[in-house]
Design an enzyme around this catalytic site. Sequence first.
Site, short mmCIF file in Angstrom:
data_model
loop_
_atom_site.label_atom_id
_atom_site.label_comp_id
_atom_site.label_asym_id
_atom_site.label_seq_id
_atom_site.Cartn_x
_atom_site.Cartn_y
_atom_site.Cartn_z
N SER A 137 -33.98 20.94 5.46
CA SER A 137 -35.37 21.29 5.18
C SER A 137 -35.60 22.74 5.54
O SER A 137 -34.94 23.28 6.44
CB SER A 137 -36.32 20.41 6.01
OG SER A 137 -37.62 20.96 6.00
N TYR A 150 -38.91 16.26 13.76
CA TYR A 150 -38.33 16.43 12.42
C TYR A 150 -37.47 17.69 12.38
O TYR A 150 -36.33 17.67 11.89
CB TYR A 150 -39.48 16.52 11.41
CG TYR A 150 -39.08 16.65 9.97
CD1 TYR A 150 -38.60 15.54 9.26
CD2 TYR A 150 -39.21 17.86 9.29
CE1 TYR A 150 -38.25 15.66 7.91
CE2 TYR A 150 -38.87 17.98 7.95
CZ TYR A 150 -38.39 16.87 7.27
OH TYR A 150 -38.05 16.98 5.95
#
Length: 255
Positions: A137, A150
């Site tokens: 990401s 995350y």
Amino acid sequence: MTGKVAVVTGAASGIGRASAEVLAAAGARVVVADLDEEGAAAVAAGIGKEGGEAVAHQVDVADPGAVDALADAAVSGFGQLDVLVNNAGIMLRRPLTEVSPEEFDRVLSVNLKSILYGGQAAARVMRPGSSIVNTLSTIIDFATPGTGSYAASKKAGEALTRTFAVELGPRGIRVNGVAPGWTDTGITRQRHVADSGEFQQGRFDELAHKMATASPLGTVAEAIDSAHAVLYLASEASRCVTGHVIRVNGGASMS
Ligand code: NAI
């Protein structure tokens, strides 16, 4: 990709679905793997309707035994495993001061340990010329409030990607990452579902606009954009590329 066999996890939705469809359209036989069995079956059926070849397989990528069985299923069903896309992921929005040990563990299990288990399972059956692609990401380049768990999972996923690349390189197996920027998928939509269950389109569009204007290209990525990066890294076109992360984010971050 004709003659190649690819497994894509998290392929019932979003970036994984687009990756499975793009790989199949390029000629690969695809195992559409997801926790969501019905969703995976629908994607596999859709690929079949378009003339491609795909089977659905239910998996929890946080379970090492299930991930092993997934790699075995590709080999027993299609004879080999050439491409593994470790894509399944979950998002947790919670300040680090409030994250419970269980929540933190779950995010690491699904987003990070899956990369370890997938790499191990694939390495067991893959031949030289194979490729592993991990969905990371753009968060690997930023710190934003509420995304610490995350971000930790994705940044550590980058470390596993690079280490697998040096460990498996001598066996002719390449390992790379795709780091999508903000993309309209299940993960980003889920945040805008009100308690009533209603999807807040206005707020979603506002955020999409904000993310787009934050990038030099003035756009947000679509799932297909990351899928094209996956296709490149899965194919012979990237035969000399390993340990690399392609950022698919309109230039919002560069490294
Ligand atoms: P999505 O929510 O549309 O798709 C995720 C898929 O993963 C779903 O089909 C879900 O059922 C599956 N999944 C969740 N937990 C699983 C488990 N334990 N085992 C097997 N399957 C499981 O979301 P999206 O965006 O397509 O996510 C794909 C990847 O892209 C994730 O790793 C995510 O972190 C990453 N990503 C997404 C971004 C975005 O803005 N949408 C940005 C950066 C990265």
